[in-house]
Design an enzyme around this catalytic site. Structure first.
Site, PDB file in Angstrom:
ATOM      1  CD  GLU A  33      -0.918   0.718   3.756  1.00  0.00           C
ATOM      2  OE1 GLU A  33      -0.920   2.102   3.768  1.00  0.00           O
ATOM      3  OE2 GLU A  33      -1.691   0.059   4.558  1.00  0.00           O
ATOM      4  CE  LYS A 122      -4.154   0.386   9.514  1.00  0.00           C
ATOM      5  NZ  LYS A 122      -4.044   1.650   8.531  1.00  0.00           N
TER       6      LYS A 122
END
Length: 201
Positions: A33, A122
């Site tokens: 990411e 997450k």
């Protein structure tokens, strides 16, 4: 072998993005990411997706709005990671056919994110609840739910988090900080993968 690790390349620039991503991929980290508060993040995502999209899941972090989700999709990204659990972002991500990993801290946020369609959770910042917090939440989360620890989890304590029920990790500054060369990142990525492999033995 692909490891359940997301590389967080905060601060990466477009000119170095392809080489840094390759360093991660070669070490076995194939989810990457680019946080959207990095320089020209959509350009970096586009370059990485063009170069490595067939062998890695490239996307964005710090994604806060549905508009950003669509821009990541248009750049070729397939992964959306957020620091928070915004149902609008999660639903936009799934509507765009991408993987959604929202940031959560409490059981309420976990279940709300899953209800909105999140692919995984997450836990961020994981350091605030520690392995004991993950273990407690894991007791009530659905079987098979993917939980990644981000922030405070890394090579020195992978084992503690895994024993508590973490499935994987997001790794930022232990892997990449602005100014590191692709060679530096390659060394760090190999060390991180070695530590992870040792922790799951």
């Amino acid at each position: 072998m692909t490891r359940p690790i997301i590389a967080i390349l905060r601060g990466v620039t477009p000119d170095e993005a392809v080489a840094v991503a390759r360093a991660c991929i070669d070490a076995g980290i194939t989810r990457i990411e680019v946080p959207l508060n990095s320089p020209d993040p959509f350009d970096s995502i586009r370059r990485m997706a063009d170069a490595h999209g067939d062998i890695a899941e490239i996307g964005a972090g710090t994604v806060l709005t549905p508009d950003d989700v669509n821009r990541v999709r248009d750049a070729g990204g397939r992964l959306i990671v957020s620091p928070n659990a915004d149902p609008r972002v999660i639903m936009a991500t799934k509507a765009a056919g991408m993987a959604s990993w929202p940031g959560v801290m409490t059981p309420t946020e976990c279940f709300a994110a899953l209800k909105a369609g999140a692919d995984g959770l997450k836990v961020f910042p994981a350091s605030l609840i520690g392995p004991a917090g993950i273990k407690a939440m894991r007791a009530v989360l659905p079987a098979g739910c993917q939980v990644y620890a981000v922030g405070g989890a890394g090579p020195k304590n992978f084992g503690d988090w895994i024993k508590a029920g973490a499935d994987g990790f997001g790794i930022g500054t232990a892997l990449y900080t602005p100014g590191l060369s692709a060679g530096d990142v390659a060394t760090r990525a190999r060390d991180i993968v070695t530590a992870f492999d040792a922790a799951i033995q």
